[in-house]
Write an enzyme that holds these catalytic residues in place. Structure first.
Site, mmCIF file in Angstrom:
data_model
loop_
_atom_site.group_PDB
_atom_site.id
_atom_site.type_symbol
_atom_site.label_atom_id
_atom_site.label_comp_id
_atom_site.label_asym_id
_atom_site.label_seq_id
_atom_site.Cartn_x
_atom_site.Cartn_y
_atom_site.Cartn_z
ATOM 1 N N ASP A 314 2.601 -52.642 -47.117
ATOM 2 C CA ASP A 314 1.344 -52.186 -46.907
ATOM 3 C C ASP A 314 0.915 -51.361 -48.342
ATOM 4 O O ASP A 314 1.851 -51.496 -49.092
ATOM 5 C CB ASP A 314 0.966 -51.159 -45.778
ATOM 6 C CG ASP A 314 1.190 -49.324 -45.914
ATOM 7 O OD1 ASP A 314 0.838 -48.650 -44.794
ATOM 8 O OD2 ASP A 314 1.553 -49.333 -46.926
ATOM 9 N N SER A 385 -11.743 -45.345 -39.759
ATOM 10 C CA SER A 385 -10.964 -45.764 -38.496
ATOM 11 C C SER A 385 -10.519 -46.816 -39.262
ATOM 12 O O SER A 385 -11.209 -47.791 -40.076
ATOM 13 C CB SER A 385 -11.076 -46.011 -37.359
ATOM 14 O OG SER A 385 -11.878 -47.251 -36.965
ATOM 15 N N ARG A 387 -10.015 -50.020 -37.766
ATOM 16 C CA ARG A 387 -10.543 -50.498 -37.303
ATOM 17 C C ARG A 387 -11.944 -51.355 -37.917
ATOM 18 O O ARG A 387 -12.092 -52.205 -37.983
ATOM 19 C CB ARG A 387 -10.747 -50.860 -35.954
ATOM 20 C CG ARG A 387 -10.711 -51.826 -35.411
ATOM 21 C CD ARG A 387 -10.358 -52.457 -33.758
ATOM 22 N NE ARG A 387 -9.159 -51.788 -33.422
ATOM 23 C CZ ARG A 387 -8.526 -51.293 -33.100
ATOM 24 N NH1 ARG A 387 -8.975 -49.843 -32.552
ATOM 25 N NH2 ARG A 387 -7.442 -50.896 -32.916
ATOM 26 N N ARG A 389 -13.522 -49.218 -40.809
ATOM 27 C CA ARG A 389 -13.068 -49.213 -42.529
ATOM 28 C C ARG A 389 -14.825 -49.032 -42.581
ATOM 29 O O ARG A 389 -15.119 -49.212 -43.631
ATOM 30 C CB ARG A 389 -13.512 -50.623 -42.749
ATOM 31 C CG ARG A 389 -11.924 -51.988 -42.695
ATOM 32 C CD ARG A 389 -11.727 -52.525 -43.820
ATOM 33 N NE ARG A 389 -10.334 -53.424 -42.765
ATOM 34 C CZ ARG A 389 -10.718 -54.885 -42.664
ATOM 35 N NH1 ARG A 389 -12.402 -55.402 -42.243
ATOM 36 N NH2 ARG A 389 -10.124 -55.643 -42.345
ATOM 37 N N MET A 390 -14.590 -47.439 -41.774
ATOM 38 C CA MET A 390 -16.180 -47.080 -41.821
ATOM 39 C C MET A 390 -16.286 -45.264 -42.050
ATOM 40 O O MET A 390 -15.517 -45.281 -40.868
ATOM 41 C CB MET A 390 -17.690 -48.087 -41.637
ATOM 42 C CG MET A 390 -17.737 -48.523 -41.841
ATOM 43 S SD MET A 390 -19.866 -48.769 -40.912
ATOM 44 C CE MET A 390 -19.506 -48.388 -39.583
ATOM 45 N N ASP A 529 -0.300 -48.727 -38.393
ATOM 46 C CA ASP A 529 0.452 -49.220 -38.759
ATOM 47 C C ASP A 529 1.743 -49.254 -37.777
ATOM 48 O O ASP A 529 2.922 -49.953 -37.297
ATOM 49 C CB ASP A 529 1.911 -48.783 -40.148
ATOM 50 C CG ASP A 529 1.318 -48.894 -41.153
ATOM 51 O OD1 ASP A 529 0.226 -49.789 -40.838
ATOM 52 O OD2 ASP A 529 0.973 -48.428 -42.134
HETATM 53 N N1 LIG Z 1 -12.341 -42.318 -45.873
HETATM 54 C C1 LIG Z 1 -13.247 -43.294 -45.405
HETATM 55 N N2 LIG Z 1 -13.464 -43.588 -45.838
HETATM 56 C C2 LIG Z 1 -14.566 -44.823 -45.088
HETATM 57 N N3 LIG Z 1 -13.887 -46.304 -45.552
HETATM 58 C C3 LIG Z 1 -12.742 -46.010 -45.874
HETATM 59 C C4 LIG Z 1 -11.907 -44.242 -45.909
HETATM 60 N N4 LIG Z 1 -10.744 -45.203 -46.547
HETATM 61 C C5 LIG Z 1 -10.334 -46.296 -47.049
HETATM 62 N N5 LIG Z 1 -11.712 -46.734 -46.168
HETATM 63 C C6 LIG Z 1 -11.623 -48.202 -46.529
HETATM 64 O O1 LIG Z 1 -11.539 -48.732 -46.280
HETATM 65 C C7 LIG Z 1 -10.602 -49.937 -45.885
HETATM 66 C C8 LIG Z 1 -9.671 -50.223 -45.606
HETATM 67 O O2 LIG Z 1 -8.196 -49.091 -45.043
HETATM 68 P P1 LIG Z 1 -6.770 -48.618 -44.357
HETATM 69 O O3 LIG Z 1 -6.959 -47.838 -45.380
HETATM 70 O O4 LIG Z 1 -7.127 -49.435 -43.536
HETATM 71 O O5 LIG Z 1 -6.199 -49.482 -45.421
HETATM 72 P P2 LIG Z 1 -5.710 -50.182 -47.129
HETATM 73 O O6 LIG Z 1 -5.234 -48.249 -47.213
HETATM 74 O O7 LIG Z 1 -6.997 -49.922 -47.913
HETATM 75 O O8 LIG Z 1 -4.039 -51.051 -47.121
HETATM 76 P P3 LIG Z 1 -2.891 -49.982 -46.740
HETATM 77 O O9 LIG Z 1 -3.241 -51.147 -45.228
HETATM 78 O O10 LIG Z 1 -2.469 -51.111 -48.205
HETATM 79 O O11 LIG Z 1 -2.639 -48.856 -46.352
HETATM 80 C C9 LIG Z 1 -10.012 -49.751 -47.091
HETATM 81 O O12 LIG Z 1 -9.585 -51.040 -47.716
HETATM 82 C C10 LIG Z 1 -11.546 -48.661 -48.189
HETATM 83 O O13 LIG Z 1 -12.460 -50.024 -48.225
#
Ligand SMILES: Nc1ncnc2c1ncn2[C@@H]1O[C@H](COP(=O)(O)OP(=O)(O)OP(=O)(O)O)[C@@H](O)[C@H]1O
Ligand SMILES: [K+]
Ligand SMILES: [Mg+2]
EC number: 7.2.2.6
Length: 689
Positions: A314, A385, A387, A389-390, A529
């Site tokens: 990741d 979360s 899923r 992403r917010m 993961d």
């Molecule tokens: N604390 C948060 N609040 C709101 N949105 C978030 C937050 N953290 C991450 N995001 C959004 O959600 C998306 C997905 O985050 P997630 O942690 O699942 O994946 P990532 O960390 O970008 O990737 P990886 O799988 O490499 O860890 C991010 O790219 C960002 O746009």
């Protein structure tokens, strides 16, 4: 402590002494039965001992001195095999002893179930899963668990050997703590996740001690093959006796082959070299892995690592440093910067992720916004979360959200809002530079973008190039948007990437590769993961990661270094290669023994066989003794190679196979001719045979 990255010394006097004692202890039939090849030698030793005793009382056509000599060297063959295994086990035991020292009995400050404010002291051994404990500065963490409140530095050197403290915090992907480690700043509130006795440290000790070592399917297959070979030779050898008697009767010349010689022939023909070293090779592979600070939950995973085709990593925290920090607020046209910062701050107050915390910090730095009392406004917090992403908050009838661009765009659309073009442009600029844009909205209105910066780890590009040379494809999977993903993928030099990946998408990708017959490895740390880790053939969880990830994986990297997989693959390849090389050597090196023993055994019956005596050995007795002695000594000579492993260089599979056949096949053919001749010369010079 000794588990750190330095490799343990091969042999100390103490280890030598213990292994020697263990070699004799392993002489019980129960232990010997586990290894069919060596069990055959064991029976041969017993049998020749009886023949020798018999020869003392009954006159035979063979000197009792020769029978005794053969018998002694057969016993030594068995002992050498035991010794190889004992040395391999002993090195693990030393490491386990060091780990035990970390497992001190401590008192735990358990928070009462009612208010979680008053603490009672109980022995750590009495903790139950789900108990909540508080650990203050200077105290030892009493059990494995997840941090549910607080941020602190933790000294994990007791298990990792790494002296630099690590940060453990609630909420994010660095929430897991290990019993036996020590809090060195601040305090943590921890929910206990494992029972005493089943902790990570306990499992680790059991593993390095070899208690949990089960034979892998590959190893079992090889053992069956070796046993079958031994059985075939046994049948060949037993038919030689009637055959020999028959031809003497027919031709009227010669003396029949003796039972001692038949046993010697059987042992020399059986694949004893690999039979003796097989178990040591497996244990040594596990030891090498734990010296690399990786704990494997199964030997199978180590082997699979040697055959990996695809590696999924990741992005955040694996390829990048992972401490994504908010660096700038970009307000939408017509929105004051302070409004954006205020909304971002509100949406982050209860957000425990590293991203959320950094947003609160930036808002405080730039606009002096601080934590506020919102109790009266009855806020509903929406945690982040992977899923959705917010994340955000619903307060006084307003829905404030922050998240990935597509998630927020969908969210405002549902309320008939839209994403302004200017915001879209900003988002793309941030993403192209490899940053993560978080869009902020209030109800239907998009307020602007928070720029999160992350840094690609140094030296990672070279490591990926190395993997490519090994024939392994690297794929970055990230929840981030495709533009950011592409920018980071290019900078890090991965072969491919998957963006906007949900936990399900990660899982589906692994399944797809596996359907195509590929072996997939994955490293990860987050709870999201876990499903993918459980599906991967080799799944390395970061020790710093969540408990869920650690349970789903089949290996844990104590250093939490995602590029450790390269070392793991090396160790796996080395294990498979060592096993292959020594099997080749073992079978090839038996060939020379036909040339030594057959002419000696049948010289009087079939004078033609004399032509096989290429080595011109001193006498039939000396030939047989020399072959048996060589057969035993070669085991001891190869113990260092079995333990250290054949050296692996990242070259193509075909070239590797060719090199190995050349070195171990041809080498295995030639070496015994020289060795047996040398022993023969020595024996006849000393007048021993
Ligand atoms: N604390 C948060 N609040 C709101 N949105 C978030 C937050 N953290 C991450 N995001 C959004 O959600 C998306 C997905 O985050 P997630 O942690 O699942 O994946 P990532 O960390 O970008 O990737 P990886 O799988 O490499 O860890 C991010 O790219 C960002 O746009
Ligand atoms: K042999
Ligand atoms: Mg993540």
């Amino acid at each position: 402590m000794s588990t750190s990255n330095h490799s343990a010394p091969m042999l100390t006097p103490q280890l030598f002494k213990e292994a020697t004692i263990a070699s004799f202890r392993k002489l019980t039939p129960r232990v010997q039965l586990r290894n069919p090849v060596m069990f055959t030698v064991y029976l041969g030793s017993l049998f020749t001992t009886l023949l020798w005793v018999n020869s003392l009382f009954v006159s035979t056509n063979e000197s009792s001195q020769l029978i005794l000599g053969i018998s002694i060297w057969l016993w030594l063959t068995v002992l050498f095999a035991n010794f190889a295994e004992a040395i391999a086990e002993g090195r693990g035991k030393a490491q386990a002893a060091a780990l035990r020292r970390a497992r001190t009995s401590v008192m735990a400050k358990k928070l009462t179930d009612l208010d979680r404010k008053t603490a009672v002291e109980i022995p750590a051994a009495e903790l139950k899963v789900g108990d909540v404990v508080i650990v203050a500065t200077g105290e030892t963490i009493p059990a494995d668990g997840d941090v549910i409140e607080g941020v602190a530095s933790v000294d994990e050197s007791a298990i990792t050997g790494e002296s630099a403290p690590v940060v453990r915090e609630s909420g994010g992907d660095r929430s897991a703590v290990t019993g036996g480690t020590r809090v060195i700043s601040d305090h943590l509130i921890i929910r206990v996740s494992t029972l005493p006795g089943q902790s990570f440290l306990d499992r680790m000790i059991a593993m390095v001690e070899g208690a949990q070592r089960q034979k892998t399917p590959n190893e079992i297959a090889l053992a069956i093959l070796l046993a079958a070979l031994t059985l075939i030779f046994l049948m060949v050898v037993t038919t030689l006796l009637p055959f020999s008697l028959f031809s003497i009767e027919a031709s009227g010349q010669g003396t029949p082959i003796t039972l001692t010689v038949l046993v010697a022939l059987l042992v020399c023909l059986a694949p004893t070299t690999i039979g003796a070293l097989l178990s040591a090779i497996g244990i040594a592979g596990m030891n090498r892995l734990s010296q690399a600070n990786v704990i494997a939950m199964s030997g199978r995973a180590v082997e699979a690592a040697g055959d990996i085709d695809v590696l999924l990593l990741d992005k955040t925290g694996t390829i990048t440093l992972g401490n994504r920090q908010a660096t700038k607020f970009h307000a939408a046209p017509g929105v004051p910067d302070r409004d954006l910062a205020d909304a971002a701050h509100l949406a982050s107050i209860a957000d425990e992720t590293a991203e959320g915390r950094s947003i609160a910090v930036l808002a405080k730095q730039q606009f002096g916004l601080r934590g506020r009392d919102m109790e009266h406004a009855k806020p509903t917090f929406i945690p982040f979360s992977a899923r959705t992403r917010m994340s955000g908050v619903t307060i006084e009838g307003h829905e404030i959200r922050k998240g990935s661009t597509d998630a927020i765009e969908n969210f405002v659309r549902q309320q008939n809002g839209h994403l302004p073009e200017a915001v879209r442009t900003t988002v793309q600029q941030i993403a192209r530079s490899g940053g993560t844009p978080l869009v902020v909205s209030r109800d239907a209105q998009v307020l602007g973008v928070i720029e999160l910066k992350d840094i690609v780890k140094g030296g990672i590009k070279e490591r990926f190039a190395e993997l490519r040379q090994m024939g392994i494809k690297t794929v970055m999977i990230t929840g981030d948007n495709p533009l950011t993903a592409a920018a980071i993928a290019a900078e890090a030099g991965v072969d491919d990437y998957l963006a906007e990946a949900t936990p399900e998408a990660k899982l589906a990708l692994i399944r797809e590769y596996q359907k195509g017959g590929r072996l997939v490895a994955m490293t990860g740390d987050g709870t999201n993961d876990a499903p993918a880790l459980a599906q991967a053939d080799v799944a390395v969880a970061m020790n710093s990661g969540t408990q869920a990830a650690k349970e789903a994986g089949n290996m844990v990297d104590l250093d939490s270094n995602p590029t450790k997989l390269i070392e793991i693959v090396n160790i796996g390849k080395q294990l498979l290669m060592t096993r292959g090389a020594l099997t080749t050597f073992s079978i090839a090196n038996d060939v020379a023994k036909y040339f030594a023993i057959l002419p000696a055994a049948f010289a009087t019956t079939y004078p033609v066989l004399k032509q096989l005596d290429l080595m011109h050995l001193a006498s039939p007795a000396s030939a047989i003794m020399s072959a048996v002695i060589f057969n035993a000594l070669i085991i001891i000579a190869l113990v260092p190679l079995a333990l250290k492993g054949v050296k692996y260089r990242p070259v193509g599979a075909a070239e590797l196979l060719r090199n190995n056949l050349l070195v171990y096949g041809v080498g295995g053919l030639i070496v015994p001719f020289i060795g047996i001749k040398a022993i023969d010369v020595l024996l006849s010079t000393l007048g021993l045979a």
